[in-house]
Scaffold this motif. Structure first.
Motif, PDB file in Angstrom:
ATOM      1  N   GLY A  30       0.812  -1.202   0.000  1.00 39.56           N
ATOM      2  CA  GLY A  30       0.000   0.000   0.000  1.00 39.56           C
ATOM      3  C   GLY A  30       0.850   1.258   0.000  1.00 39.56           C
ATOM      4  O   GLY A  30       2.081   1.208   0.085  1.00 39.56           O
ATOM      5  N   PHE A  31       0.194   2.424  -0.079  1.00 41.40           N
ATOM      6  CA  PHE A  31       0.905   3.703  -0.080  1.00 41.40           C
ATOM      7  C   PHE A  31      -0.057   4.806   0.335  1.00 41.40           C
ATOM      8  O   PHE A  31      -1.269   4.597   0.466  1.00 41.40           O
ATOM      9  CB  PHE A  31       1.491   3.984  -1.458  1.00 41.40           C
ATOM     10  CG  PHE A  31       0.496   4.547  -2.452  1.00 41.40           C
ATOM     11  CD1 PHE A  31       0.606   5.840  -2.920  1.00 41.40           C
ATOM     12  CD2 PHE A  31      -0.571   3.766  -2.908  1.00 41.40           C
ATOM     13  CE1 PHE A  31      -0.310   6.354  -3.818  1.00 41.40           C
ATOM     14  CE2 PHE A  31      -1.486   4.264  -3.819  1.00 41.40           C
ATOM     15  CZ  PHE A  31      -1.356   5.575  -4.280  1.00 41.40           C
ATOM     16  N   ASP A  32       0.500   5.975   0.544  1.00 35.95           N
ATOM     17  CA  ASP A  32      -0.293   7.134   0.932  1.00 35.95           C
ATOM     18  C   ASP A  32      -0.495   8.007  -0.307  1.00 35.95           C
ATOM     19  O   ASP A  32       0.444   8.661  -0.760  1.00 35.95           O
ATOM     20  CB  ASP A  32       0.427   7.925   2.027  1.00 35.95           C
ATOM     21  CG  ASP A  32      -0.379   9.130   2.493  1.00 35.95           C
ATOM     22  OD1 ASP A  32      -1.468   9.368   1.939  1.00 35.95           O
ATOM     23  OD2 ASP A  32       0.085   9.837   3.401  1.00 35.95           O
ATOM     24  N   PRO A  33      -1.686   8.044  -0.891  1.00 36.42           N
ATOM     25  CA  PRO A  33      -1.908   8.816  -2.117  1.00 36.42           C
ATOM     26  C   PRO A  33      -1.611  10.294  -1.960  1.00 36.42           C
ATOM     27  O   PRO A  33      -1.284  10.976  -2.941  1.00 36.42           O
ATOM     28  CB  PRO A  33      -3.405   8.588  -2.412  1.00 36.42           C
ATOM     29  CG  PRO A  33      -3.741   7.324  -1.707  1.00 36.42           C
ATOM     30  CD  PRO A  33      -2.892   7.311  -0.474  1.00 36.42           C
ATOM     31  N   SER A  34      -1.695  10.818  -0.739  1.00 35.49           N
ATOM     32  CA  SER A  34      -1.450  12.248  -0.538  1.00 35.49           C
ATOM     33  C   SER A  34       0.014  12.615  -0.749  1.00 35.49           C
ATOM     34  O   SER A  34       0.351  13.797  -0.883  1.00 35.49           O
ATOM     35  CB  SER A  34      -1.890  12.661   0.866  1.00 35.49           C
ATOM     36  OG  SER A  34      -1.075  12.047   1.861  1.00 35.49           O
ATOM     37  N   THR A  35       0.884  11.600  -0.786  1.00 40.04           N
ATOM     38  CA  THR A  35       2.314  11.889  -0.980  1.00 40.04           C
ATOM     39  C   THR A  35       2.697  11.982  -2.449  1.00 40.04           C
ATOM     40  O   THR A  35       3.848  12.293  -2.764  1.00 40.04           O
ATOM     41  CB  THR A  35       3.165  10.789  -0.316  1.00 40.04           C
ATOM     42  OG1 THR A  35       2.890   9.525  -0.955  1.00 40.04           O
ATOM     43  CG2 THR A  35       2.853  10.672   1.162  1.00 40.04           C
ATOM     44  N   LEU A  36       1.752  11.711  -3.362  1.00 36.56           N
ATOM     45  CA  LEU A  36       2.066  11.783  -4.788  1.00 36.56           C
ATOM     46  C   LEU A  36       2.371  13.224  -5.182  1.00 36.56           C
ATOM     47  O   LEU A  36       1.669  14.149  -4.765  1.00 36.56           O
ATOM     48  CB  LEU A  36       0.892  11.272  -5.628  1.00 36.56           C
ATOM     49  CG  LEU A  36       0.654   9.762  -5.635  1.00 36.56           C
ATOM     50  CD1 LEU A  36      -0.655   9.455  -6.362  1.00 36.56           C
ATOM     51  CD2 LEU A  36       1.813   9.049  -6.310  1.00 36.56           C
TER      52      LEU A  36
END
Length: 296
Positions: A245-251
């Motif tokens: 998974g990942f944090d979309p806000s970090t894109l």
């Protein structure tokens, strides 16, 4: 009655081909001497089938096929080719023509080609009419980590959306791009854990790792799971990977001028542009794409 429009700059050929077709009692045949004239006639009265010569001045058969695909996408087109125009015929078929016949063909071959295309068109029209009665449809897929399979799944879902007439035909390619980007992200960045920065430069290291990890543990055992529901009012596609998974806000913001030429982040931008809502779960390994019917 089946209405057929014959388009040819040669008056002799127009009369000959129209005569051959008119022998079929349930065909009504009209003619046009150019592509422009054909478009003018169709604007006033659409037909069931167009037969057009390939070699014509001003607008050849290839250009006419493209215009018809834009203006009258539901009308099938058969190309009439002569010697030396075979390559153009193949290009026109790729561009949307249904079939082609040699201009010197006799009545049996001409009638067989016309009947074949009309039968296929009727079948497609009947299927479209049936699918427009669809109230609910669901798909559950479990996909191995293969980029070709991700693209094929996006095309399949795009066609399903087209069948229920959820959005204009002209918008289906953009919807397909959004679905493909979401599936590729789940496969490559989720399950295979490939960093987008590897795409910078020639991208060879990215491709090498993709091939290697798709056949190696633990990555090769992971699946992309797709749950899609379709109604005439909404498409909802949930795509889940088995990665960390990942944090979309970090894109990074792909619209920032500093990031426009970077080969990462643009997929999420296209997802947001081409569907109505994009939702991630808390873990960041599941995305849901939602497309609603546009108000008339």
């Amino acid at each position: 009655m089946v209405s057929i429009l014959v388009v040819d700059d040669s008056a002799t050929d127009r009369v000959r081909i129209a005569g051959l077709l008119s022998r079929q009692s349930d065909y009504t045949v009209s003619t046009a001497g150019s592509g422009r004239e054909a478009l003018d006639l169709l604007a006033q009265q659409p037909c069931d089938l167009v037969l057009t010569d390939m070699q014509m001045p001003d607008m050849n058969g290839l250009k006419l096929v493209r215009e018809l695909r834009e203006q009258h996408p539901r009308i099938p087109v058969i190309l009439m080719t002569g010697v030396g125009s075979e390559e153009l015929a193949v290009e026109a078929i790729r561009g949307g023509a249904a079939w082609y016949v040699n201009k010197t063909s006799g009545a049996p071959w001409l009638h067989e080609s016309v009947a074949r295309v009309l039968d296929a068109h009727r079948e497609q029209s009947s299927r479209s009419a049936l699918m427009q009665q669809l109230k609910w449809d669901e798909y559950e897929l479990s996909l191995v980590n293969d980029r070709v399979l991700m693209s094929a799944t996006a095309r399949f879902l795009r066609q399903a959306v087209g069948s229920v007439d959820l959005c204009p035909v002209s918008e289906l390619p953009r919807l397909g791009i959004a679905l493909e980007e979401a599936l590729l992200n789940a496969c490559l960045h989720g399950n295979l854990e490939l960093d987008s920065k590897l795409r910078e430069g020639d991208g060879q290291e990215f491709d090498r790792l993709a091939r290697e990890r798709s056949q190696s543990l633990p990555w090769c055992d992971r699946r992309v799971r797709v749950s899609a529901s379709l109604t005439p009012e909404q498409m909802r596609v949930r795509i889940t990977d088995e990665g960390p998974g990942f944090d979309p806000s970090t894109l990074p913001d792909p619209t920032d001028p500093e990031n426009l030429l970077k080969p990462h982040g643009r997929g999420v931008m296209m997802m947001r542009l081409f569907v109505d809502d994009v939702q991630w779960n808390d873990r960041g390994n599941q995305v849901t794409l939602i497309r609603n019917r546009q108000p008339s």
